[in-house]
Scaffold this motif. Structure first.
Motif, PDB file in Angstrom:
ATOM      1  N   GLU A 128       0.806  -1.221   0.000  1.00  0.00           N
ATOM      2  CA  GLU A 128       0.000   0.000   0.000  1.00  0.00           C
ATOM      3  C   GLU A 128       0.837   1.268   0.000  1.00  0.00           C
ATOM      4  OE1 GLU A 128      -2.543  -0.419   3.374  1.00  0.00           O
ATOM      5  OE2 GLU A 128      -3.253  -2.388   2.712  1.00  0.00           O
ATOM      6  N   ILE A 129       2.079   1.193   0.454  1.00  0.00           N
ATOM      7  CA  ILE A 129       2.876   2.411   0.599  1.00  0.00           C
ATOM      8  C   ILE A 129       4.183   2.400  -0.182  1.00  0.00           C
ATOM      9  CG2 ILE A 129       1.929   2.963   2.860  1.00  0.00           C
ATOM     10  CD1 ILE A 129       5.272   1.886   3.224  1.00  0.00           C
ATOM     11  N   ILE A 130       4.439   1.362  -0.952  1.00  0.00           N
ATOM     12  CA  ILE A 130       5.735   1.226  -1.604  1.00  0.00           C
ATOM     13  C   ILE A 130       6.085   2.423  -2.492  1.00  0.00           C
ATOM     14  CG2 ILE A 130       4.834  -0.161  -3.503  1.00  0.00           C
ATOM     15  CD1 ILE A 130       7.573  -1.633  -3.481  1.00  0.00           C
ATOM     16  N   GLU A 131       5.115   2.984  -3.173  1.00  0.00           N
ATOM     17  CA  GLU A 131       5.432   4.097  -4.067  1.00  0.00           C
ATOM     18  C   GLU A 131       5.820   5.367  -3.298  1.00  0.00           C
ATOM     19  OE1 GLU A 131       0.897   4.043  -3.705  1.00  0.00           O
ATOM     20  OE2 GLU A 131       2.368   2.541  -4.224  1.00  0.00           O
ATOM     21  N   TYR A 132       5.571   5.395  -1.985  1.00  0.00           N
ATOM     22  CA  TYR A 132       5.922   6.558  -1.179  1.00  0.00           C
ATOM     23  C   TYR A 132       7.292   6.419  -0.498  1.00  0.00           C
ATOM     24  CZ  TYR A 132       0.965   7.361  -1.851  1.00  0.00           C
ATOM     25  OH  TYR A 132      -0.271   7.519  -2.407  1.00  0.00           O
ATOM     26  N   LEU A 133       7.897   5.254  -0.600  1.00  0.00           N
ATOM     27  CA  LEU A 133       9.225   5.063  -0.007  1.00  0.00           C
ATOM     28  C   LEU A 133      10.269   5.768  -0.869  1.00  0.00           C
ATOM     29  CD1 LEU A 133       9.147   1.274   0.917  1.00  0.00           C
ATOM     30  CD2 LEU A 133       8.947   3.209   2.471  1.00  0.00           C
ATOM     31  N   SER A 134      11.262   6.337  -0.222  1.00  0.00           N
ATOM     32  CA  SER A 134      12.308   7.020  -0.980  1.00  0.00           C
ATOM     33  C   SER A 134      13.689   6.544  -0.540  1.00  0.00           C
ATOM     34  CB  SER A 134      12.184   8.534  -0.806  1.00  0.00           C
ATOM     35  OG  SER A 134      12.287   8.878   0.553  1.00  0.00           O
ATOM     36  N   VAL A 142      18.404   1.876   6.221  1.00  0.00           N
ATOM     37  CA  VAL A 142      17.771   2.830   5.308  1.00  0.00           C
ATOM     38  C   VAL A 142      17.300   2.085   4.062  1.00  0.00           C
ATOM     39  CG1 VAL A 142      19.147   4.822   6.090  1.00  0.00           C
ATOM     40  CG2 VAL A 142      19.945   3.439   4.163  1.00  0.00           C
ATOM     41  N   VAL A 143      16.408   2.724   3.323  1.00  0.00           N
ATOM     42  CA  VAL A 143      15.991   2.187   2.029  1.00  0.00           C
ATOM     43  C   VAL A 143      17.119   2.453   1.046  1.00  0.00           C
ATOM     44  CG1 VAL A 143      14.358   2.432   0.120  1.00  0.00           C
ATOM     45  CG2 VAL A 143      13.540   2.583   2.469  1.00  0.00           C
ATOM     46  N   LYS A 144      17.575   1.401   0.373  1.00  0.00           N
ATOM     47  CA  LYS A 144      18.610   1.586  -0.647  1.00  0.00           C
ATOM     48  C   LYS A 144      17.967   1.837  -2.012  1.00  0.00           C
ATOM     49  CE  LYS A 144      22.516  -0.455  -2.961  1.00  0.00           C
ATOM     50  NZ  LYS A 144      23.192  -1.679  -3.315  1.00  0.00           N
ATOM     51  N   LYS A 145      16.992   0.987  -2.385  1.00  0.00           N
ATOM     52  CA  LYS A 145      16.311   1.110  -3.676  1.00  0.00           C
ATOM     53  C   LYS A 145      14.890   0.602  -3.554  1.00  0.00           C
ATOM     54  CE  LYS A 145      20.096   0.066  -6.762  1.00  0.00           C
ATOM     55  NZ  LYS A 145      20.661  -0.981  -7.566  1.00  0.00           N
ATOM     56  N   CYS A 180      11.903  -8.777  -4.685  1.00  0.00           N
ATOM     57  CA  CYS A 180      13.013  -7.893  -5.072  1.00  0.00           C
ATOM     58  C   CYS A 180      12.571  -6.441  -5.202  1.00  0.00           C
ATOM     59  CB  CYS A 180      13.616  -8.365  -6.390  1.00  0.00           C
ATOM     60  SG  CYS A 180      14.301 -10.009  -6.333  1.00  0.00           S
ATOM     61  N   LYS A 181      11.478  -6.071  -4.595  1.00  0.00           N
ATOM     62  CA  LYS A 181      10.948  -4.711  -4.732  1.00  0.00           C
ATOM     63  C   LYS A 181      11.648  -3.696  -3.829  1.00  0.00           C
ATOM     64  CE  LYS A 181       6.299  -5.545  -6.453  1.00  0.00           C
ATOM     65  NZ  LYS A 181       6.371  -4.856  -7.722  1.00  0.00           N
ATOM     66  N   ILE A 182      11.929  -4.085  -2.591  1.00  0.00           N
ATOM     67  CA  ILE A 182      12.509  -3.143  -1.636  1.00  0.00           C
ATOM     68  C   ILE A 182      13.880  -3.652  -1.198  1.00  0.00           C
ATOM     69  CG2 ILE A 182      12.214  -1.960   0.566  1.00  0.00           C
ATOM     70  CD1 ILE A 182       9.198  -2.560   0.327  1.00  0.00           C
ATOM     71  N   GLU A 183      14.904  -2.855  -1.466  1.00  0.00           N
ATOM     72  CA  GLU A 183      16.257  -3.208  -1.039  1.00  0.00           C
ATOM     73  C   GLU A 183      16.636  -2.313   0.136  1.00  0.00           C
ATOM     74  OE1 GLU A 183      20.697  -4.111  -2.869  1.00  0.00           O
ATOM     75  OE2 GLU A 183      19.210  -3.095  -4.116  1.00  0.00           O
ATOM     76  N   ILE A 184      17.137  -2.931   1.182  1.00  0.00           N
ATOM     77  CA  ILE A 184      17.486  -2.247   2.430  1.00  0.00           C
ATOM     78  C   ILE A 184      18.994  -2.320   2.631  1.00  0.00           C
ATOM     79  CG2 ILE A 184      17.188  -2.300   4.959  1.00  0.00           C
ATOM     80  CD1 ILE A 184      14.625  -1.593   3.466  1.00  0.00           C
TER      81      ILE A 184
END
Length: 142
Positions: free
Chosen positions: A52-58, A113-116, A125-129
């Motif tokens: 629900e919030i992935i597009e708001y992560l930076s 932190v969020v890397k990508k 493989c959507k969120i790399e930390i």
């Protein structure tokens, strides 16, 4: 309640049992800042509220890591939350015991932190930390 020595032994047994798997995990060092870090993709993203919030992560957004002893698939589970405490998933079990060990060690500070963020990638493989592991500096008292 575990004693300190039982807790260390518990982590070391898990680390040794997964030693072959750790060869695929890269613990890097930034030679400019002297910081050690580990990069990984968030596991179990598909079962979390992160969709629900992935597009708001930076990039470089701080991430909260919380040990989750109730997670049935990993005794060293670490849940990954964004700044608003929305669960994104978990640290992969291949490295959770290592990071959990460092989180329990009062001589180290662990932050992430969020890397990508890759919106068009496969769920796993959507969120790399990026997790930083730093030694706590002792204050010198004169």
């Amino acid at each position: 309640m575990y004693t300190k020595s039982e807790n260390i032994t518990k982590h070391l047994i898990s680390i040794r049992s997964q030693e072959d798997s750790y060869r695929r995990v890269i613990i890097n060092t930034d030679y400019k800042t002297k910081k050690h870090y580990i990069d990984f993709f968030v596991a179990d993203y598909k079962d979390s509220d992160g969709k629900e919030i992935i597009e708001y992560l930076s990039k470089n957004e701080p991430i909260n890591l919380i040990q989750d002893t109730s997670y049935p698939y990993d005794q060293f589970a670490i849940a990954v939350y964004d700044m608003n405490w929305i669960k994104l998933g978990y640290v992969p079990n291949i490295i959770s015991s290592l990071i959990s060990y460092k989180m329990d060690d009062k001589n180290h500070k662990v932050n992430a932190v969020v890397k990508k963020v890759k919106l068009d990638a496969h769920d796993e493989c959507k969120i790399e930390i990026r997790v930083f592991i730093n030694k706590n500096r002792k204050l010198k008292i004169n």
